[in-house]
Design an enzyme around this catalytic site. Sequence first.
Site, PDB file in Angstrom:
ATOM      1  N   LYS A 112     -12.714   5.858  14.849  1.00 40.81           N
ATOM      2  CA  LYS A 112     -13.557   6.196  13.679  1.00 40.81           C
ATOM      3  C   LYS A 112     -13.460   5.091  12.643  1.00 40.81           C
ATOM      4  O   LYS A 112     -14.460   4.649  12.083  1.00 40.81           O
ATOM      5  CB  LYS A 112     -13.057   7.507  13.068  1.00 40.81           C
ATOM      6  CG  LYS A 112     -13.552   7.788  11.651  1.00 40.81           C
ATOM      7  CD  LYS A 112     -13.080   9.098  11.086  1.00 40.81           C
ATOM      8  CE  LYS A 112     -11.800   8.991  10.332  1.00 40.81           C
ATOM      9  NZ  LYS A 112     -11.851   8.456   8.974  1.00 40.81           N
ATOM     10  N   ASN A 113     -12.204   4.594  12.419  1.00 43.61           N
ATOM     11  CA  ASN A 113     -11.987   3.657  11.305  1.00 43.61           C
ATOM     12  C   ASN A 113     -12.362   2.220  11.638  1.00 43.61           C
ATOM     13  O   ASN A 113     -12.089   1.310  10.865  1.00 43.61           O
ATOM     14  CB  ASN A 113     -10.543   3.769  10.806  1.00 43.61           C
ATOM     15  CG  ASN A 113     -10.340   5.123  10.147  1.00 43.61           C
ATOM     16  OD1 ASN A 113     -11.296   5.789   9.775  1.00 43.61           O
ATOM     17  ND2 ASN A 113      -9.102   5.554  10.046  1.00 43.61           N
ATOM     18  N   CYS A 149     -11.212  11.935   2.741  1.00 42.21           N
ATOM     19  CA  CYS A 149     -10.256  13.057   2.701  1.00 42.21           C
ATOM     20  C   CYS A 149      -9.633  13.122   1.304  1.00 42.21           C
ATOM     21  O   CYS A 149      -9.352  12.115   0.698  1.00 42.21           O
ATOM     22  CB  CYS A 149      -9.133  12.806   3.695  1.00 42.21           C
ATOM     23  SG  CYS A 149      -9.667  12.920   5.362  1.00 42.21           S
ATOM     24  N   ARG A 153      -7.266   7.760  -4.427  1.00 38.66           N
ATOM     25  CA  ARG A 153      -7.994   6.804  -3.565  1.00 38.66           C
ATOM     26  C   ARG A 153      -8.999   5.955  -4.360  1.00 38.66           C
ATOM     27  O   ARG A 153     -10.166   5.856  -4.030  1.00 38.66           O
ATOM     28  CB  ARG A 153      -8.695   7.540  -2.429  1.00 38.66           C
ATOM     29  CG  ARG A 153      -7.737   8.311  -1.552  1.00 38.66           C
ATOM     30  CD  ARG A 153      -8.400   8.898  -0.346  1.00 38.66           C
ATOM     31  NE  ARG A 153      -8.571   7.887   0.708  1.00 38.66           N
ATOM     32  CZ  ARG A 153      -9.131   8.189   1.893  1.00 38.66           C
ATOM     33  NH1 ARG A 153      -9.575   9.386   2.113  1.00 38.66           N
ATOM     34  NH2 ARG A 153      -9.254   7.255   2.818  1.00 38.66           N
ATOM     35  N   ASP A 162      -1.481   8.263   8.980  1.00 40.83           N
ATOM     36  CA  ASP A 162      -2.342   9.239   9.664  1.00 40.83           C
ATOM     37  C   ASP A 162      -1.576  10.008  10.712  1.00 40.83           C
ATOM     38  O   ASP A 162      -2.037  11.015  11.217  1.00 40.83           O
ATOM     39  CB  ASP A 162      -3.527   8.529  10.343  1.00 40.83           C
ATOM     40  CG  ASP A 162      -4.436   7.883   9.324  1.00 40.83           C
ATOM     41  OD1 ASP A 162      -5.300   7.097   9.708  1.00 40.83           O
ATOM     42  OD2 ASP A 162      -4.256   8.157   8.115  1.00 40.83           O
ATOM     43  N   ARG A 187     -15.298  15.862  11.466  1.00 43.29           N
ATOM     44  CA  ARG A 187     -15.533  14.572  10.771  1.00 43.29           C
ATOM     45  C   ARG A 187     -14.923  13.428  11.571  1.00 43.29           C
ATOM     46  O   ARG A 187     -15.414  12.318  11.548  1.00 43.29           O
ATOM     47  CB  ARG A 187     -14.885  14.587   9.381  1.00 43.29           C
ATOM     48  CG  ARG A 187     -15.630  15.370   8.328  1.00 43.29           C
ATOM     49  CD  ARG A 187     -15.044  15.122   6.959  1.00 43.29           C
ATOM     50  NE  ARG A 187     -14.768  13.713   6.771  1.00 43.29           N
ATOM     51  CZ  ARG A 187     -13.738  13.239   6.059  1.00 43.29           C
ATOM     52  NH1 ARG A 187     -12.895  14.065   5.483  1.00 43.29           N
ATOM     53  NH2 ARG A 187     -13.555  11.949   5.921  1.00 43.29           N
TER      54      ARG A 187
HETATM   55  C1  EPZ Z   1      -7.952   3.679   5.480  1.00 39.04           C
HETATM   56  O1  EPZ Z   1      -8.100   4.307   4.223  1.00 39.04           O
HETATM   57  C2  EPZ Z   1      -8.264   4.719   6.542  1.00 39.04           C
HETATM   58  N1  EPZ Z   1      -9.642   5.183   6.354  1.00 39.04           N
HETATM   59  C3  EPZ Z   1      -7.297   5.886   6.394  1.00 39.04           C
HETATM   60  O2  EPZ Z   1      -7.577   6.824   7.421  1.00 39.04           O
HETATM   61  C4  EPZ Z   1      -5.878   5.344   6.593  1.00 39.04           C
HETATM   62  O3  EPZ Z   1      -4.957   6.409   6.428  1.00 39.04           O
HETATM   63  C5  EPZ Z   1      -5.613   4.255   5.562  1.00 39.04           C
HETATM   64  O4  EPZ Z   1      -6.605   3.228   5.657  1.00 39.04           O
HETATM   65  C6  EPZ Z   1      -4.262   3.600   5.768  1.00 39.04           C
HETATM   66  O5  EPZ Z   1      -4.259   2.923   6.995  1.00 39.04           O
HETATM   67  C7  EPZ Z   1     -10.646   4.403   6.784  1.00 39.04           C
HETATM   68  O6  EPZ Z   1     -10.466   3.314   7.306  1.00 39.04           O
HETATM   69  C8  EPZ Z   1     -12.036   4.957   6.585  1.00 39.04           C
HETATM   70  P1  EPZ Z   1      -5.973   2.031   1.730  1.00 39.04           P
HETATM   71  P2  EPZ Z   1      -8.147   3.407   2.882  1.00 39.04           P
HETATM   72  O7  EPZ Z   1      -7.038   1.356   0.942  1.00 39.04           O
HETATM   73  O8  EPZ Z   1      -8.722   2.089   3.190  1.00 39.04           O
HETATM   74  C9  EPZ Z   1      -4.352   3.136  -2.626  1.00 39.04           C
HETATM   75  C10 EPZ Z   1      -8.188   8.917   8.312  1.00 39.04           C
HETATM   76  O9  EPZ Z   1      -7.651  10.018   8.398  1.00 39.04           O
HETATM   77  N2  EPZ Z   1      -5.408   2.202  -3.096  1.00 39.04           N
HETATM   78  O10 EPZ Z   1      -5.131   1.217   2.640  1.00 39.04           O
HETATM   79  O11 EPZ Z   1      -8.772   4.236   1.833  1.00 39.04           O
HETATM   80  C11 EPZ Z   1      -4.929   4.345  -1.900  1.00 39.04           C
HETATM   81  O12 EPZ Z   1      -5.218   5.374  -2.815  1.00 39.04           O
HETATM   82  C12 EPZ Z   1      -8.085   8.119   7.023  1.00 39.04           C
HETATM   83  O13 EPZ Z   1      -8.866   8.384   9.221  1.00 39.04           O
HETATM   84  C13 EPZ Z   1      -5.519   1.970  -4.469  1.00 39.04           C
HETATM   85  O14 EPZ Z   1      -4.798   2.528  -5.267  1.00 39.04           O
HETATM   86  O15 EPZ Z   1      -6.598   3.221   2.576  1.00 39.04           O
HETATM   87  C14 EPZ Z   1      -3.811   4.739  -0.961  1.00 39.04           C
HETATM   88  O16 EPZ Z   1      -2.864   5.528  -1.648  1.00 39.04           O
HETATM   89  C15 EPZ Z   1      -7.236   8.807   5.990  1.00 39.04           C
HETATM   90  N3  EPZ Z   1      -6.486   1.106  -4.882  1.00 39.04           N
HETATM   91  C16 EPZ Z   1      -3.188   3.403  -0.587  1.00 39.04           C
HETATM   92  O17 EPZ Z   1      -3.554   2.483  -1.627  1.00 39.04           O
HETATM   93  C17 EPZ Z   1      -7.322   0.453  -4.005  1.00 39.04           C
HETATM   94  O18 EPZ Z   1      -8.163  -0.338  -4.455  1.00 39.04           O
HETATM   95  C18 EPZ Z   1      -3.678   2.865   0.748  1.00 39.04           C
HETATM   96  O19 EPZ Z   1      -5.087   2.859   0.689  1.00 39.04           O
HETATM   97  C19 EPZ Z   1      -7.182   0.710  -2.625  1.00 39.04           C
HETATM   98  C20 EPZ Z   1      -6.212   1.582  -2.178  1.00 39.04           C
END
Ligand code: EPZ
Length: 447
Positions: free
Chosen positions: A23-24, A118, A123, A309, A423
């Site tokens: 998916k990702n 989610c 986020r 995840d 989803r």
């Molecule tokens: C991606 O989310 C994946 N989703 C998530 O999978 C996965 O858990 C995550 O990466 C970690 O590998 C998709 O790819 C669509 P991050 P992402 O940006 O990119 C904070 C699933 O179940 N952050 O690495 O949103 C953020 O809030 C999903 O398939 C900021 O604060 O994750 C989080 O706490 C869930 N500011 C942490 O960093 C930013 O600008 C990691 O976020 C960006 C992120």
Amino acid sequence: MHQKFVVNGGRRLTGKITLSGAKNVALKALAAALLTDEQILLENIPLITDLKLMVKIISSLGVEVSFYKKNQLKVHAQDLKKAKVDLDMGAHLRTSSMLLVPILRRLQQAIVPNPGGCRIGARPIDRHIEGLRLMGIDVSYNSADGYFYAQNKKLVGCRYRFSKNTHTGTETMILAAVLANGQTILENAAYEPEVDDLIRLLNTMGANIHRVEPRTIVINGVKKLHGTSYRIMPDRNEAVTFAIAAYVTGGDLIISGTQRFLLKSFLEELDGANACWEPVDEYTTRFYHQGKLKATYVKTGPHPGFMTDWQAPWCLLMTQAEGESIIHETVFEDRFGYVSELCKTGANISLFNPKVKNPEKLYNFNWSDNKKGLFHALKIKGSTPLHNAVMNITDLRAGATLVIASLGVKGESILHGIEHIDRGYESLDTRLNALGADIKRMTEKSS
Ligand code: EPZ
């Protein structure tokens, strides 16, 4: 139309299952496809509602996109007419913000909603926006309507160091850099294998991207990208979900479709828990229940750490391990929403906050997003015999965990909110039933 699963649990899962496409990766491949006016053919696309929503969004922009053969998608962004992604669609999808760059390149302006996904924390996308501004994009957020507004000057390559890991933030900057003037160097960039799959797709389109070190990516801007056909990598998260289903149902599953190096930290923790698995061939691994599981201490983290995840399914597994296990979730600040539901099956899980010297450094989320009353760790006492229950699903990975829990307990369980499952998992019920489960999908009676 809301649906529920009615599960008759306590049956061993056995047999062979092939993983769906990730998916990702699939969601981002759609954004990448808009960077060329030539046709892109994507294979191994998972038929999940997040993907169908992303398809709906890009076709609302005037892009030709159609499903072609099973799990294959044709995208042809000859025209891109609309600069605005509607809130009612985009706000549900984390990856909608990744459309900002492709729209901007075509129309010199873009309006995208603050992304959703989610509900596992704030986020925000501050790290994405900071990088885009450095590339010369004028982007502002209007909290009154929930949209980001971006105007395009010339996109110019830059050197940008992420303050902390961000998976989609890294991918957003890659999409901005591939056609920018000059070279972009991304430092402290995400190392998740899904990012490398997107890089491979873009390079087959004529991009010039190299991961020169584990967390440094160099992108040399090119003039144009061309069409291609590409097969999306398998979904690592599915592999973990099905593997844990084998253990909690006392079963024996052959899972094919992914290489074991993509599951390294998971396999290492399985070894620590005395959980049995064995290689079958390069792309196939057998996971089977035998003997007693041992308690573990797991801390989630960005790749190559134990993936966030996988945290919820691992918690379920640890309810069946002898002793007290600890899980410390360091990526998202609010990812234990499923625990109260899982405790309805009799699981003995308590939430706590470990002492952390420098939380801003340890946690991947912005410590400023931490709120009073949030917990970042679990204590799981095992092994605890679980029983059937009625449970509510709140997010994707948590939902899959509650389904697996209901498979492992005798009697009838009911799971509400399975739209969260659809989803991210293609036909999860059908595929589990093919392995011996007894799951009925039913429409919720309108209350
Ligand atoms: C991606 O989310 C994946 N989703 C998530 O999978 C996965 O858990 C995550 O990466 C970690 O590998 C998709 O790819 C669509 P991050 P992402 O940006 O990119 C904070 C699933 O179940 N952050 O690495 O949103 C953020 O809030 C999903 O398939 C900021 O604060 O994750 C989080 O706490 C869930 N500011 C942490 O960093 C930013 O600008 C990691 O976020 C960006 C992120």
